[in-house]
Design an enzyme around this catalytic site. Structure first.
Site, PDB file in Angstrom:
ATOM      1  N   ASP A   8       0.797  -1.370  -0.160  1.00  0.00           N
ATOM      2  CA  ASP A   8       0.164   0.013  -0.211  1.00  0.00           C
ATOM      3  C   ASP A   8       1.243   1.475  -0.316  1.00  0.00           C
ATOM      4  O   ASP A   8       2.642   1.024   0.342  1.00  0.00           O
ATOM      5  CB  ASP A   8      -0.599  -0.115   1.074  1.00  0.00           C
ATOM      6  CG  ASP A   8      -2.243  -0.846   1.058  1.00  0.00           C
ATOM      7  OD1 ASP A   8      -1.903  -2.349   0.154  1.00  0.00           O
ATOM      8  OD2 ASP A   8      -2.980  -0.777   1.997  1.00  0.00           O
TER       9      ASP A   8
ATOM     10  N   HIS B  47       5.245  -6.877  -0.622  1.00  0.00           N
ATOM     11  CA  HIS B  47       4.923  -8.487  -1.644  1.00  0.00           C
ATOM     12  C   HIS B  47       5.132  -8.657  -2.320  1.00  0.00           C
ATOM     13  O   HIS B  47       5.833  -7.736  -3.221  1.00  0.00           O
ATOM     14  CB  HIS B  47       2.879  -9.151  -1.241  1.00  0.00           C
ATOM     15  CG  HIS B  47       2.310  -8.835  -0.086  1.00  0.00           C
ATOM     16  ND1 HIS B  47       2.419  -9.731   0.831  1.00  0.00           N
ATOM     17  CD2 HIS B  47       1.850  -7.694   1.040  1.00  0.00           C
ATOM     18  CE1 HIS B  47       1.615  -9.722   1.456  1.00  0.00           C
ATOM     19  NE2 HIS B  47       1.428  -8.523   1.728  1.00  0.00           N
TER      20      HIS B  47
ATOM     21  N   SER C 255       7.769   3.435   5.487  1.00  0.00           N
ATOM     22  CA  SER C 255       9.317   4.623   4.535  1.00  0.00           C
ATOM     23  C   SER C 255       8.852   4.034   2.653  1.00  0.00           C
ATOM     24  O   SER C 255       7.806   4.549   2.170  1.00  0.00           O
ATOM     25  CB  SER C 255      10.152   3.060   4.574  1.00  0.00           C
ATOM     26  OG  SER C 255      11.754   3.863   4.008  1.00  0.00           O
TER      27      SER C 255
END
Length: 287
Positions: free
Chosen positions: A94, A151, A255
């Site tokens: 995200d 991911h 980050s």
């Protein structure tokens, strides 16, 4: 005082900040079990950043023993469906797409008016850089409010992991616009993969107040934010294969993730910089 000057001052003041001390202190507190104090702080964090807890496995702040558990909270099954297009390269996290493009003359764009080199990003190893020259890249910025797990954009076999120590500047969009070579100056972990279509590198960039960078195969990569770089190879019995969409790492607080793809492997997806994305969404397309 103009807004541009204020933005520049906010970025520049970080040069004088005790980056590692602040980050170590934040990491220590985030890992402490403080009962009602932890729950109170998490509630305030959720309220301030408008975190959507309805998609999380644990929705009650009191279910998290530490801030770190909350920062790395898992989502409900199916909360991040994978794009069904077999040519889709998935967003690893995200966040907000901050930049993308072609790696031209060994250069990547950080933000408008700011760029950095592929060699500096990957620690100066020209041999590692060679497959990515002329390839494509995209950068995803994770804010504190975002889901913090990372991911796999594609199926991949892990071949190497490099940890490159560095600074701990904030990586928010304002800082990226004002501090040159930000992502090649901050500490980072570079994971290299062989995919069915070519070589891929997923880079997890550290930042101020980010307690740690972790991978699923090694655990914490940057323990103590030390100054010793390392490189590990994963061949033969150490070989690790991860499926498209599988978790490969996480940040303890937000980050940046940078993905690199071998020359001729991928083309950009029409997602404009500044657009919010979610893990599993199409971020680029295989050629």
């Amino acid at each position: 005082m103009s807004s541009e000057l204020i933005s520049a001052l906010k970025a520049d003041i970080q040069y004088a900040a005790p980056q590692k001390l602040l980050t170590k202190a934040a990491g220590f507190l985030a890992g402490r079990r403080m009962g009602a104090v932890t729950a109170f702080a998490i509630r305030n964090f959720i309220s301030h950043y408008k975190v959507d807890m309805s998609e999380c496995e644990k929705q009650d702040p009191t279910e998290y023993a530490t801030f770190n558990e909350f920062f790395t909270r898992p989502l409900k099954a199916g909360a991040r469906p994978l794009d069904p297009d077999p040519r889709a390269i998935l967003s690893p996290s995200d966040g907000t797409k901050s930049a993308s493009g072609t790696i031209s003359s060994g250069t990547l764009i950080q933000a408008k008016g700011q760029d950095f080199t592929l060699a500096s990003l990957l620690g100066g190893n020209q041999e590692i850089c060679r497959p990515f020259e002329g390839g494509t890249y995209f950068t995803i910025y994770l804010s504190p409010a975002n889901y913090h797990r990372v991911h796999m954009p594609l199926d991949g076999r892990l071949t190497a992991l490099s940890y490159i120590p560095g600074k701990l500047f904030s990586v928010n969009l304002n800082t990226a616009a004002h501090i040159g070579g930000l992502f090649s100056r901050n500490e980072r972990a570079c994971a290299f993969f062989d995919t069915p279509r070519g070589k891929m590198c997923v880079i997890l960039v550290g930042a101020m107040i980010v307690g740690s960078i972790e991978t699923v195969w090694k655990g914490e990569v940057n323990g103590g934010h030390g100054s010793t770089p390392f490189e590990e190879t994963y061949e033969g019995p150490r070989s690790i294969t991860l499926s498209r969409g599988a978790e490969m790492g996480r940040f303890k607080l937000g980050s940046t993730v940078i993905c690199l793809f071998e020359n001729g492997m991928a083309e950009e997806c029409a997602i404009a910089p500044g657009t919010a994305v979610k893990a599993g969404q199409k971020a680029a397309v295989l050629r």
